[in-house]
Motif scaffolding. Structure first.
Motif, PDB file in Angstrom:
ATOM      1  N   PHE A   1      78.895 -22.176 -38.641  1.00 25.07           N
ATOM      2  CA  PHE A   1      79.550 -21.117 -39.395  1.00 25.07           C
ATOM      3  C   PHE A   1      80.590 -20.445 -38.517  1.00 25.07           C
ATOM      4  O   PHE A   1      80.490 -20.449 -37.288  1.00 25.07           O
ATOM      5  N   GLY A   2      81.547 -19.796 -39.147  1.00 27.11           N
ATOM      6  CA  GLY A   2      82.443 -18.891 -38.453  1.00 27.11           C
ATOM      7  C   GLY A   2      81.696 -17.599 -38.141  1.00 27.11           C
ATOM      8  O   GLY A   2      80.558 -17.393 -38.590  1.00 27.11           O
ATOM      9  N   ALA A   3      82.326 -16.710 -37.397  1.00 24.56           N
ATOM     10  CA  ALA A   3      81.665 -15.494 -36.907  1.00 24.56           C
ATOM     11  C   ALA A   3      81.136 -14.602 -38.033  1.00 24.56           C
ATOM     12  O   ALA A   3      79.997 -14.126 -37.975  1.00 24.56           O
ATOM     13  N   ASN A   4      81.926 -14.367 -39.068  1.00 24.13           N
ATOM     14  CA  ASN A   4      81.487 -13.462 -40.136  1.00 24.13           C
ATOM     15  C   ASN A   4      80.271 -14.013 -40.880  1.00 24.13           C
ATOM     16  O   ASN A   4      79.316 -13.284 -41.161  1.00 24.13           O
ATOM     17  N   ASP A   5      80.301 -15.299 -41.201  1.00 26.66           N
ATOM     18  CA  ASP A   5      79.164 -15.895 -41.898  1.00 26.66           C
ATOM     19  C   ASP A   5      77.938 -15.968 -40.990  1.00 26.66           C
ATOM     20  O   ASP A   5      76.806 -15.835 -41.459  1.00 26.66           O
ATOM     21  N   ALA A   6      78.155 -16.155 -39.694  1.00 27.76           N
ATOM     22  CA  ALA A   6      77.027 -16.160 -38.753  1.00 27.76           C
ATOM     23  C   ALA A   6      76.349 -14.797 -38.721  1.00 27.76           C
ATOM     24  O   ALA A   6      75.121 -14.708 -38.662  1.00 27.76           O
ATOM     25  N   ARG A   7      77.139 -13.724 -38.780  1.00 29.93           N
ATOM     26  CA  ARG A   7      76.553 -12.377 -38.811  1.00 29.93           C
ATOM     27  C   ARG A   7      75.677 -12.195 -40.061  1.00 29.93           C
ATOM     28  O   ARG A   7      74.593 -11.639 -39.992  1.00 29.93           O
ATOM     29  N   VAL A   8      76.177 -12.676 -41.187  1.00 28.02           N
ATOM     30  CA  VAL A   8      75.391 -12.582 -42.426  1.00 28.02           C
ATOM     31  C   VAL A   8      74.110 -13.388 -42.271  1.00 28.02           C
ATOM     32  O   VAL A   8      73.023 -12.936 -42.619  1.00 28.02           O
ATOM     33  N   TRP A   9      74.214 -14.631 -41.741  1.00 28.93           N
ATOM     34  CA  TRP A   9      73.054 -15.502 -41.547  1.00 28.93           C
ATOM     35  C   TRP A   9      71.985 -14.813 -40.696  1.00 28.93           C
ATOM     36  O   TRP A   9      70.790 -14.919 -40.973  1.00 28.93           O
ATOM     37  N   LEU A  10      72.420 -14.110 -39.655  1.00 25.68           N
ATOM     38  CA  LEU A  10      71.482 -13.465 -38.733  1.00 25.68           C
ATOM     39  C   LEU A  10      70.910 -12.165 -39.279  1.00 25.68           C
ATOM     40  O   LEU A  10      69.953 -11.639 -38.724  1.00 25.68           O
ATOM     41  N   SER A  11      71.491 -11.655 -40.352  1.00 24.63           N
ATOM     42  CA  SER A  11      70.940 -10.456 -40.975  1.00 24.63           C
ATOM     43  C   SER A  11      69.719 -10.861 -41.805  1.00 24.63           C
ATOM     44  O   SER A  11      69.397 -12.034 -41.922  1.00 24.63           O
TER      45      SER A  11
END
Length: 103
Positions: A48-58
């Motif tokens: 994932f790109g950074a923004n989607d990775a942040r969502v994934w980790l939430s």
């Protein structure tokens, strides 16, 4: 500016093997390699790109996680595959020569 990409871990795991006691690891989520690495593997890490990775980790629901996997994972076309020597596959090997171009 460099675009950062993030491989997706599913979660941590602890080995129960006596020879690896105390060692921890993670499971990497993979997808079909689409022929890019077919001569070696038929799987590639989901990225994932950074923004989607942040969502994934939430704390997302399984439905949101599934939607991210289906719609936001970087496609095979975004990857550049490079041939590497056999030494790359051994964790005991290290050094700059491991990334020298082949042949």
């Amino acid at each position: 500016m460099m675009n950062l990409s993030f491989c997706l871990p599913l979660g941590s795991s602890q080995s129960r093997a006596s020879s690896l006691e105390g060692m921890k690891g993670c499971r990497i989520i993979t997808a079909d390699s689409g022929g890019g690495m077919l001569d070696v593997l038929d799987r590639r890490p989901v990225v994932f790109g950074a923004n989607d990775a942040r969502v994934w980790l939430s704390d997302v629901s399984s439905e949101v996680a599934d939607q991210l996997l289906q719609e936001s994972a970087l496609p095979v076309a975004e990857f550049t595959w490079f041939a590497v020597g056999r030494a790359v596959g051994n964790v005991r090997n290290e050094g700059a020569e491991l990334i020298d171009p082949l042949g």
